[in-house]
Design a protein around this motif. Structure first.
Motif, PDB file in Angstrom:
ATOM      1  N   VAL A 196      52.378 140.808  57.680  1.00 47.28           N
ATOM      2  CA  VAL A 196      53.476 140.774  56.720  1.00 47.28           C
ATOM      3  C   VAL A 196      54.569 141.782  57.111  1.00 47.28           C
ATOM      4  O   VAL A 196      55.758 141.474  57.099  1.00 47.28           O
ATOM      5  N   ARG A 213      56.430 140.566  60.233  1.00 42.04           N
ATOM      6  CA  ARG A 213      57.424 139.510  59.990  1.00 42.04           C
ATOM      7  C   ARG A 213      58.697 140.064  59.367  1.00 42.04           C
ATOM      8  O   ARG A 213      59.732 139.408  59.411  1.00 42.04           O
ATOM      9  N   ARG A 214      58.628 141.259  58.774  1.00 44.18           N
ATOM     10  CA  ARG A 214      59.865 141.853  58.285  1.00 44.18           C
ATOM     11  C   ARG A 214      60.695 142.399  59.448  1.00 44.18           C
ATOM     12  O   ARG A 214      61.890 142.599  59.319  1.00 44.18           O
ATOM     13  N   MET A 246      62.627 134.803  61.240  1.00 44.91           N
ATOM     14  CA  MET A 246      62.553 133.475  61.853  1.00 44.91           C
ATOM     15  C   MET A 246      63.443 132.490  61.115  1.00 44.91           C
ATOM     16  O   MET A 246      63.557 132.524  59.899  1.00 44.91           O
ATOM     17  N   PRO A 275      66.596 126.539  52.699  1.00 48.94           N
ATOM     18  CA  PRO A 275      66.919 127.456  51.602  1.00 48.94           C
ATOM     19  C   PRO A 275      65.993 127.165  50.420  1.00 48.94           C
ATOM     20  O   PRO A 275      65.538 126.031  50.264  1.00 48.94           O
ATOM     21  N   PHE A 276      65.708 128.189  49.631  1.00 45.45           N
ATOM     22  CA  PHE A 276      64.812 127.979  48.488  1.00 45.45           C
ATOM     23  C   PHE A 276      65.559 127.230  47.397  1.00 45.45           C
ATOM     24  O   PHE A 276      66.573 127.724  46.886  1.00 45.45           O
ATOM     25  N   MET A 282      66.736 128.747  43.975  1.00 43.46           N
ATOM     26  CA  MET A 282      67.549 129.963  43.958  1.00 43.46           C
ATOM     27  C   MET A 282      69.015 129.678  44.275  1.00 43.46           C
ATOM     28  O   MET A 282      69.341 128.759  45.006  1.00 43.46           O
ATOM     29  N   GLY A 308      64.317 137.667  50.653  1.00 42.08           N
ATOM     30  CA  GLY A 308      63.316 138.418  51.397  1.00 42.08           C
ATOM     31  C   GLY A 308      63.023 139.750  50.732  1.00 42.08           C
ATOM     32  O   GLY A 308      61.874 140.165  50.622  1.00 42.08           O
ATOM     33  N   ARG A 368      63.692 140.491  47.550  1.00 45.13           N
ATOM     34  CA  ARG A 368      63.141 140.279  46.214  1.00 45.13           C
ATOM     35  C   ARG A 368      61.676 139.848  46.287  1.00 45.13           C
ATOM     36  O   ARG A 368      60.850 140.321  45.519  1.00 45.13           O
ATOM     37  N   LEU A 369      61.379 138.965  47.245  1.00 52.42           N
ATOM     38  CA  LEU A 369      59.993 138.499  47.422  1.00 52.42           C
ATOM     39  C   LEU A 369      59.052 139.672  47.619  1.00 52.42           C
ATOM     40  O   LEU A 369      57.954 139.702  47.078  1.00 52.42           O
ATOM     41  N   THR A 370      59.510 140.618  48.409  1.00 55.57           N
ATOM     42  CA  THR A 370      58.621 141.712  48.754  1.00 55.57           C
ATOM     43  C   THR A 370      58.795 142.893  47.813  1.00 55.57           C
ATOM     44  O   THR A 370      58.207 143.939  48.022  1.00 55.57           O
ATOM     45  N   GLY A 371      59.623 142.708  46.780  1.00 58.36           N
ATOM     46  CA  GLY A 371      59.732 143.726  45.751  1.00 58.36           C
ATOM     47  C   GLY A 371      60.567 144.933  46.154  1.00 58.36           C
ATOM     48  O   GLY A 371      60.545 145.948  45.492  1.00 58.36           O
ATOM     49  N   ARG A 428      69.754 134.992  55.319  1.00 57.53           N
ATOM     50  CA  ARG A 428      68.534 135.389  54.623  1.00 57.53           C
ATOM     51  C   ARG A 428      67.626 136.193  55.547  1.00 57.53           C
ATOM     52  O   ARG A 428      67.010 137.182  55.136  1.00 57.53           O
ATOM     53  N   ALA A 429      67.552 135.751  56.823  1.00 60.38           N
ATOM     54  CA  ALA A 429      66.725 136.486  57.782  1.00 60.38           C
ATOM     55  C   ALA A 429      67.343 137.855  58.080  1.00 60.38           C
ATOM     56  O   ALA A 429      66.629 138.844  58.213  1.00 60.38           O
ATOM     57  N   VAL A 476      66.907 141.097  55.620  1.00 63.65           N
ATOM     58  CA  VAL A 476      65.677 141.901  55.672  1.00 63.65           C
ATOM     59  C   VAL A 476      65.798 143.003  56.727  1.00 63.65           C
ATOM     60  O   VAL A 476      64.934 143.865  56.829  1.00 63.65           O
TER      61      VAL A 476
END
Lengths: 272, 292
Positions: free
Chosen positions: A101, A104-105, A109, A116-117, A120, A129, A131-134, A181-182, A185
């Protein structure tokens, strides 16, 4: 033969010299398989820092699997196996204590199909990215979103509708949104798996231009089916065939003076 | 030699006839059940609507048909449904997430899934017997709302699990990979990407399952819902009745006036069902709109 190969090389080579760049990835003896089907048979390859490395080869040659081994996405497929070593800045990404994990940050990729999500907005997609990981500081969300969209050359097109759904953009815009988005992060490396194969030539050109700019800060590894794209937009090209690395070299050289007969056959369109 | 398009007197004549017949049969298959439904609902409405007034809805049951009302049954049913949903939805969605996201390829998961599919077909009265033994007696809940809701939750769980799993399965693999590629953990990708996408589908399945529970009578009778309740349930441990039980009770009485009450009760049940369904569908559509 060599004449035809020349045509796909840009007239003024955009390539950066390779000699002065340290290695980002050092891959040795990489073997990857799905169940009993071995798709990579021992790859040794060095990927230089802050350069664009293109990976070409016919369908099924293992090029997607190769880049998915660099950020350990390969192992998400049930039955997938990997052996060998992949050093990122000298550290083995398959080391016992490495958390995929966190890896990958650092190694982002972008996929073939823009993804796209759908739940959202454009802004939320960019900071997804974080927000997902807080790790998102709310007050900085707008700032981060703007800077990532600027880097991805999408800001001017979407700045008035950041709250609109990300899935409402065109294919090319969606792909740049995925790149933004990539980037948000703050990775070191961006892997692109045939990022333009679903896009029209204009969107493709925009993404290629973008990659040339991004190479100043990021190491880029791009799988592509399109040899012209590799020739136009990369510093280094690797040719894969049936799970092996046949040839790796500066793009201009590989396309004009290929060392291996199989590379020459492939780039001149004799097979593949 | 090119064949004429109008060739074939025999085929040309028989094919349309066979086709027309097939079409008529299919049409009949649509119309007959619809007609029966219309007649049933129409009959209930004709008999019941006259009896339906505010007093009927707000009164307690009575031995005199004209004074009897449906309040405890209506309130009982609403409590029952709310409790059933509260119990069944988290467990069902949780089980679906486990089976789909974590237990994906294991033999155990496949075995469990097969059994869940079979459980969905078990007659509801069997669930009633299980509820009587497990919740009412062993766990000492008595003949309470909670025992009834637990039993109904068991009944609807297989449907909730199967439909939630189906909804999770429709989330494209590319979106999960997109989340992983950003450094999300498995849980983060489920929580932020997969679940929001699957939510409308999960809600649809849940609505269907819970509406099934509203009309269930047999398991409630077995669990021991009372037919004659002159108070409103005070807590989940209260004895209770429900609309189908009340209707069943009235229908089984000889007096004509109680049959009218039953018809009015059915109307109340149908309206309740439709109201809850439309609220639920409205909520689902709001989630779905976000996806477009």
């Amino acid at each position: 033969m060599a004449q035809r190969a020349l045509m796909v090389v840009p007239s003024e080579p955009a390539q950066k010299p390779l000699s002065d760049s340290p290695a980002k990835f050092e891959v040795s003896g990489l073997v990857a398989s799905f169940g009993d089907n071995e798709v990579l048979h021992g790859i040794d390859m060095v990927i230089p820092k802050c350069r664009i490395t293109a990976i070409i080869g016919p369908s099924g040659c293992g090029k997607s699997t190769f880049i998915r081994c660099l950020n350990r996405m390969h192992e998400l497929t049930p039955s997938a196996r990997v052996s060998g070593s992949v050093l990122l800045d000298g550290e083995d990404v398959y080391g016992r204590r490495v958390d995929p994990v966190l890896l990958r940050r650092r190694v982002g990729m972008v996929f073939q199909k823009p993804n796209p999500f759908p739940t959202m907005s454009i802004r939320d997609n960019v900071v997804a990215g974080l927000r997902l990981t807080g790790g998102l500081d709310r007050s900085r969300a707008d700032e981060i979103a703007e800077s990532a969209l600027q880097q991805a050359a999408l800001w001017d097109e979407v700045k008035d509708r950041l709250d609109a759904p990300g899935a409402g953009l065109s294919g090319g815009q969606q792909q740049r949104l995925c790149i933004a988005r990539a980037l948000a992060v703050e990775p070191d490396v961006i892997l692109l798996d045939e990022p333009c194969s679903a896009l029209d030539p204009i969107s493709t050109a925009r993404i290629e231009d973008l990659l040339t700019v991004l190479r100043e800060r990021y190491t880029i590894v791009m799988v592509t089916h399109n040899m012209q794209q590799a020739a136009r937009a990369s510093d280094l090209t690797a040719f894969f065939l049936t799970g092996e690395l046949v040839e790796l070299g500066p793009t201009a050289k590989l396309f004009t003076r290929p060392q291996d007969k199989r590379t020459e056959d492939y780039i001149t369109g004799r097979f593949g | 030699m090119a064949t004429s398009l109008t060739d074939g007197r025999s085929r040309g004549a028989t094919r349309p006839r066979a086709e027309r017949l097939f079409r008529a049969l299919c049409l009949a298959a649509v119309i007959i059940p619809l007609l029966i439904l219309v007649i049933l609902v129409g009959d209930v409405l004709v008999r019941g609507v006259g009896r339906l007034d505010w007093a009927f809805i707000t009164s307690l049951p009575s031995r005199k048909a004209a004074l009897a009302g449906i309040l405890p049954a209506l309130v009982g049913s609403l409590y029952l449904i709310a409790l059933t949903a509260i119990i069944a939805v988290p467990i069902g969605v949780g089980a679906a997430i486990y089976l789909e996201e974590y237990g994906h390829d294991s033999r155990a998961a496949r075995l469990i899934e097969l059994n869940i599919a079979n459980l969905a077909g078990v007659p509801s009265v069997i669930y009633g017997l299980l509820g009587l033994e497990l919740f009412v007696r062993t766990l000492g809940m008595g003949r309470s709302l909670l025992a009834g809701a637990c039993t109904l939750a068991l009944l609807v769980l297989p449907i909730v699990i199967l439909s939630s799993r189906e909804a999770l399965r429709t989330v494209p693999k590319g979106l999960r990979e997109g989340a992983y590629a950003l450094g999300a953990t498995h849980w983060q990708s489920i929580r932020r990407v997969v679940l929001p996408m699957a939510l409308p589908g999960i809600l649809t399945g849940t609505i269907l399952a819970v509406s099934r529970a509203i009309g269930e009578t047999a398991p409630l009778i077995v669990v021991g819902a009372l037919a004659y309740v002159t108070f409103l349930p005070q807590s989940p441990m209260s004895p209770f009745t429900a609309l189908p039980i009340q209707i069943f009770n009235w229908v089984s009485r000889p007096q004509e006036a109680f049959l009218t009450n039953a018809a009015a009760g059915i109307v109340v049940l149908l309206v309740t069902l439709l109201t809850l369904n439309s609220v639920a569908v409205g909520i689902r559509n709001r989630f779905q709109r976000r996806l477009r």
